[in-house]
Design a protein around this motif. Structure first.
Motif, PDB file in Angstrom:
ATOM      1  N   ALA A  24       0.791  -1.214   0.019  1.00  0.00           N
ATOM      2  CA  ALA A  24      -0.104  -0.120   0.039  1.00  0.00           C
ATOM      3  C   ALA A  24       0.920   1.043   0.150  1.00  0.00           C
ATOM      4  CB  ALA A  24      -0.759   0.110   0.997  1.00  0.00           C
ATOM      5  N   CYS A  25       0.391   2.536  -0.436  1.00  0.00           N
ATOM      6  CA  CYS A  25       1.342   3.444  -0.538  1.00  0.00           C
ATOM      7  C   CYS A  25       0.242   4.720  -0.229  1.00  0.00           C
ATOM      8  CB  CYS A  25       1.914   3.685  -1.812  1.00  0.00           C
ATOM      9  SG  CYS A  25       1.205   3.555  -3.371  1.00  0.00           S
ATOM     10  N   GLY A  26       0.611   5.915  -0.123  1.00  0.00           N
ATOM     11  CA  GLY A  26      -0.093   7.245   0.231  1.00  0.00           C
ATOM     12  C   GLY A  26       0.680   8.296   0.819  1.00  0.00           C
ATOM     13  N   VAL A  27      -0.123   9.229   1.114  1.00  0.00           N
ATOM     14  CA  VAL A  27       0.537  10.548   1.742  1.00  0.00           C
ATOM     15  C   VAL A  27      -0.350  10.978   2.826  1.00  0.00           C
ATOM     16  CG1 VAL A  27       1.101  12.920   1.002  1.00  0.00           C
ATOM     17  CG2 VAL A  27       1.760  11.005  -0.458  1.00  0.00           C
ATOM     18  N   VAL A  28       0.173  11.711   3.825  1.00  0.00           N
ATOM     19  CA  VAL A  28      -0.439  12.479   4.659  1.00  0.00           C
ATOM     20  C   VAL A  28       0.060  13.927   4.612  1.00  0.00           C
ATOM     21  CG1 VAL A  28      -1.085  12.856   7.222  1.00  0.00           C
ATOM     22  CG2 VAL A  28      -0.673  10.522   6.180  1.00  0.00           C
ATOM     23  N   ALA A  29      -0.879  14.822   4.079  1.00  0.00           N
ATOM     24  CA  ALA A  29      -0.714  16.114   3.798  1.00  0.00           C
ATOM     25  C   ALA A  29      -0.608  17.072   4.947  1.00  0.00           C
ATOM     26  CB  ALA A  29      -1.448  16.718   2.622  1.00  0.00           C
ATOM     27  N   GLY A  30       0.002  18.099   5.199  1.00  0.00           N
ATOM     28  CA  GLY A  30      -0.279  18.926   6.223  1.00  0.00           C
ATOM     29  C   GLY A  30      -0.023  20.422   5.563  1.00  0.00           C
ATOM     30  N   THR A  51       5.761  -6.653  -3.713  1.00  0.00           N
ATOM     31  CA  THR A  51       7.352  -6.533  -3.561  1.00  0.00           C
ATOM     32  C   THR A  51       8.019  -4.883  -3.607  1.00  0.00           C
ATOM     33  OG1 THR A  51       8.341  -7.175  -5.382  1.00  0.00           O
ATOM     34  CG2 THR A  51       8.289  -8.701  -3.427  1.00  0.00           C
ATOM     35  N   PHE A  52       7.120  -4.341  -4.349  1.00  0.00           N
ATOM     36  CA  PHE A  52       7.367  -2.888  -4.759  1.00  0.00           C
ATOM     37  C   PHE A  52       6.041  -1.869  -5.003  1.00  0.00           C
ATOM     38  CE2 PHE A  52       7.911  -0.035  -8.804  1.00  0.00           C
ATOM     39  CZ  PHE A  52       9.299   0.632  -8.307  1.00  0.00           C
ATOM     40  N   TYR A  53       6.109  -0.702  -4.543  1.00  0.00           N
ATOM     41  CA  TYR A  53       5.061   0.214  -4.975  1.00  0.00           C
ATOM     42  C   TYR A  53       5.649   1.356  -5.695  1.00  0.00           C
ATOM     43  CZ  TYR A  53       6.759   4.286  -2.236  1.00  0.00           C
ATOM     44  OH  TYR A  53       7.725   5.354  -1.724  1.00  0.00           O
ATOM     45  N   GLU A  54       4.774   1.734  -6.287  1.00  0.00           N
ATOM     46  CA  GLU A  54       4.945   3.135  -7.277  1.00  0.00           C
ATOM     47  C   GLU A  54       3.398   4.039  -7.540  1.00  0.00           C
ATOM     48  OE1 GLU A  54       6.727   3.431 -11.794  1.00  0.00           O
ATOM     49  OE2 GLU A  54       5.267   1.689 -11.420  1.00  0.00           O
ATOM     50  N   PHE A  55       3.800   5.010  -7.147  1.00  0.00           N
ATOM     51  CA  PHE A  55       2.801   6.088  -7.557  1.00  0.00           C
ATOM     52  C   PHE A  55       2.481   6.354  -9.071  1.00  0.00           C
ATOM     53  CE2 PHE A  55       4.144   8.017  -3.648  1.00  0.00           C
ATOM     54  CZ  PHE A  55       3.455   7.883  -2.631  1.00  0.00           C
ATOM     55  N   ASP A  56       1.068   6.272  -9.403  1.00  0.00           N
ATOM     56  CA  ASP A  56       0.748   6.374 -11.022  1.00  0.00           C
ATOM     57  C   ASP A  56       1.178   7.891 -11.232  1.00  0.00           C
ATOM     58  OD1 ASP A  56      -1.277   5.910 -13.363  1.00  0.00           O
ATOM     59  OD2 ASP A  56      -1.704   7.679 -12.598  1.00  0.00           O
ATOM     60  N   SER A  57       1.786   8.046 -12.373  1.00  0.00           N
ATOM     61  CA  SER A  57       2.389   9.585 -12.668  1.00  0.00           C
ATOM     62  C   SER A  57       1.359  10.563 -12.564  1.00  0.00           C
ATOM     63  CB  SER A  57       3.182   9.316 -13.985  1.00  0.00           C
ATOM     64  OG  SER A  57       2.253   8.984 -14.957  1.00  0.00           O
ATOM     65  N   GLY A  58       0.070   9.971 -13.091  1.00  0.00           N
ATOM     66  CA  GLY A  58      -1.069  11.065 -13.490  1.00  0.00           C
ATOM     67  C   GLY A  58      -1.638  11.327 -11.774  1.00  0.00           C
ATOM     68  N   ASP A  59      -1.730  10.646 -11.110  1.00  0.00           N
ATOM     69  CA  ASP A  59      -2.153  10.693  -9.962  1.00  0.00           C
ATOM     70  C   ASP A  59      -1.207  11.477  -8.911  1.00  0.00           C
ATOM     71  OD1 ASP A  59      -4.427   8.816 -10.441  1.00  0.00           O
ATOM     72  OD2 ASP A  59      -3.692   7.335  -8.965  1.00  0.00           O
ATOM     73  N   LEU A  60      -0.046  11.351  -9.234  1.00  0.00           N
ATOM     74  CA  LEU A  60       1.129  12.000  -8.534  1.00  0.00           C
ATOM     75  C   LEU A  60       1.107  13.298  -9.067  1.00  0.00           C
ATOM     76  CD1 LEU A  60       3.115  11.586  -6.460  1.00  0.00           C
ATOM     77  CD2 LEU A  60       4.702  11.125  -8.038  1.00  0.00           C
ATOM     78  N   LEU A  61       0.745  13.593 -10.096  1.00  0.00           N
ATOM     79  CA  LEU A  61       0.741  15.135 -10.870  1.00  0.00           C
ATOM     80  C   LEU A  61      -0.553  15.856 -10.097  1.00  0.00           C
ATOM     81  CD1 LEU A  61       1.782  17.299 -12.613  1.00  0.00           C
ATOM     82  CD2 LEU A  61       0.485  16.295 -14.373  1.00  0.00           C
TER      83      LEU A  61
END
Length: 140
Positions: A24-30, A51-61
Protein backbone atom coordinates in the motif's frame (compact mmCIF):
# COMPACT_ATOMS: atom_id res chain seq x y z
CA UNK A 1 10.36 12.94 15.69
CA UNK A 2 7.09 12.23 13.90
CA UNK A 3 4.04 13.28 15.88
CA UNK A 4 0.87 11.79 14.41
CA UNK A 5 -2.71 11.43 15.61
CA UNK A 6 -4.11 8.05 16.54
CA UNK A 7 -6.73 8.46 13.80
CA UNK A 8 -4.09 8.97 11.08
CA UNK A 9 -1.97 6.12 12.47
CA UNK A 10 -5.03 3.85 12.34
CA UNK A 11 -5.86 4.92 8.76
CA UNK A 12 -2.34 4.14 7.52
CA UNK A 13 -2.34 0.72 9.22
CA UNK A 14 -5.83 -0.07 7.90
CA UNK A 15 -4.75 0.82 4.35
CA UNK A 16 -1.66 -1.41 4.63
CA UNK A 17 -3.77 -4.31 5.88
CA UNK A 18 -6.46 -3.79 3.24
CA UNK A 19 -4.01 -3.84 0.32
CA UNK A 20 -2.03 -6.83 1.65
CA UNK A 21 -0.55 -8.90 0.01
CA UNK A 22 0.28 -5.96 -2.29
CA UNK A 23 2.17 -2.97 -0.93
CA UNK A 24 0.00 0.00 0.00
CA UNK A 25 1.16 3.59 -0.46
CA UNK A 26 -0.01 7.11 0.19
CA UNK A 27 0.63 10.54 1.62
CA UNK A 28 -0.46 12.51 4.67
CA UNK A 29 -0.51 16.20 3.83
CA UNK A 30 -0.22 19.10 6.23
CA UNK A 31 -0.06 22.88 6.15
CA UNK A 32 3.04 24.06 4.28
CA UNK A 33 5.99 24.44 6.63
CA UNK A 34 4.15 22.98 9.63
CA UNK A 35 5.53 19.40 9.83
CA UNK A 36 2.03 18.48 11.08
CA UNK A 37 0.34 15.60 9.22
CA UNK A 38 -3.40 16.26 8.90
CA UNK A 39 -4.98 15.01 5.67
CA UNK A 40 -4.86 11.30 4.81
CA UNK A 41 -4.48 10.62 1.07
CA UNK A 42 -4.37 6.92 0.18
CA UNK A 43 -2.90 6.31 -3.25
CA UNK A 44 -3.12 3.43 -5.68
CA UNK A 45 -0.03 1.26 -6.01
CA UNK A 46 0.25 1.37 -9.80
CA UNK A 47 2.73 -1.55 -9.67
CA UNK A 48 0.13 -3.72 -7.88
CA UNK A 49 3.02 -5.71 -6.43
CA UNK A 50 3.81 -7.38 -3.09
CA UNK A 51 7.45 -6.27 -3.36
CA UNK A 52 7.35 -2.80 -4.92
CA UNK A 53 5.20 0.31 -4.89
CA UNK A 54 4.85 3.03 -7.46
CA UNK A 55 2.61 6.08 -7.53
CA UNK A 56 0.72 6.43 -10.80
CA UNK A 57 2.32 9.40 -12.60
CA UNK A 58 -1.06 11.01 -13.35
CA UNK A 59 -2.23 10.58 -9.76
CA UNK A 60 1.05 12.02 -8.50
CA UNK A 61 0.76 15.08 -10.75
CA UNK A 62 -2.82 15.68 -9.54
CA UNK A 63 -1.69 15.25 -5.94
CA UNK A 64 1.10 17.85 -6.22
CA UNK A 65 -1.24 20.32 -7.96
CA UNK A 66 -3.77 19.81 -5.17
CA UNK A 67 -1.08 20.28 -2.51
CA UNK A 68 -0.02 23.54 -4.18
CA UNK A 69 -3.63 24.75 -4.42
CA UNK A 70 -4.23 23.98 -0.73
CA UNK A 71 -0.84 25.34 0.43
CA UNK A 72 0.15 21.94 1.81
CA UNK A 73 3.27 19.79 1.94
CA UNK A 74 3.58 16.00 1.81
CA UNK A 75 4.45 15.65 5.51
CA UNK A 76 4.32 11.84 5.54
CA UNK A 77 4.95 9.52 2.61
CA UNK A 78 4.04 5.99 3.56
CA UNK A 79 4.05 2.50 2.14
CA UNK A 80 3.96 -1.05 3.39
CA UNK A 81 6.29 -3.99 3.25
CA UNK A 82 4.39 -7.24 3.05
CA UNK A 83 7.11 -9.80 3.72
CA UNK A 84 9.97 -7.89 5.33
CA UNK A 85 10.57 -5.57 8.26
CA UNK A 86 9.58 -1.90 8.11
CA UNK A 87 12.97 -0.62 6.94
CA UNK A 88 13.62 1.24 3.66
CA UNK A 89 14.92 -0.92 0.81
CA UNK A 90 17.60 0.30 -1.61
CA UNK A 91 14.79 1.14 -4.05
CA UNK A 92 12.88 3.06 -1.37
CA UNK A 93 16.00 5.08 -0.59
CA UNK A 94 16.71 5.83 -4.25
CA UNK A 95 13.17 7.13 -4.80
CA UNK A 96 13.06 9.29 -1.63
CA UNK A 97 13.00 12.79 -3.09
CA UNK A 98 11.23 14.80 -0.37
CA UNK A 99 13.95 15.71 2.16
CA UNK A 100 11.43 17.32 4.52
CA UNK A 101 9.07 14.33 4.63
CA UNK A 102 8.74 11.58 7.18
CA UNK A 103 8.95 8.23 5.38
CA UNK A 104 6.67 5.82 7.22
CA UNK A 105 6.89 2.10 6.63
CA UNK A 106 4.35 -0.38 7.88
CA UNK A 107 5.21 -4.05 7.81
CA UNK A 108 2.26 -6.39 7.49
CA UNK A 109 4.59 -9.36 7.96
CA UNK A 110 5.15 -10.74 11.43
CA UNK A 111 8.93 -10.57 11.08
CA UNK A 112 9.86 -10.08 14.71
CA UNK A 113 7.25 -12.05 16.62
CA UNK A 114 5.96 -8.85 18.23
CA UNK A 115 2.65 -8.68 16.41
CA UNK A 116 1.04 -8.33 13.04
CA UNK A 117 2.79 -5.16 11.95
CA UNK A 118 5.52 -2.63 12.60
CA UNK A 119 5.02 1.12 12.17
CA UNK A 120 8.32 2.99 11.82
CA UNK A 121 9.35 6.41 10.54
CA UNK A 122 12.53 7.60 8.85
CA UNK A 123 14.11 10.70 7.42
CA UNK A 124 15.84 9.98 4.13
CA UNK A 125 18.12 12.75 2.88
CA UNK A 126 20.72 12.30 0.14
CA UNK A 127 20.53 8.53 0.50
CA UNK A 128 21.11 8.58 4.26
CA UNK A 129 18.46 6.87 6.39
CA UNK A 130 17.79 7.99 9.96
CA UNK A 131 15.10 6.31 12.03
CA UNK A 132 13.08 8.65 14.21
CA UNK A 133 10.74 8.25 17.16
CA UNK A 134 7.00 8.09 16.47
CA UNK A 135 4.74 9.79 18.98
CA UNK A 136 1.04 8.96 18.65
CA UNK A 137 -1.33 11.55 20.16
CA UNK A 138 -5.11 11.85 20.41
CA UNK A 139 -5.10 15.38 18.93
CA UNK A 140 -2.72 18.22 18.14
Amino acid sequence: MLTITQALYDQIVAHARKDHPDEACGVVAGPAGSDRPERFIPMLNAAMSPTFYEFDSGDLLRLYRELDDRDEDPVVIYHSHTATEAYPSRTDISYANEPGAHYVLVSTADTDGLGEFQFRSYRIVDGEVTEEEVKVVQAY
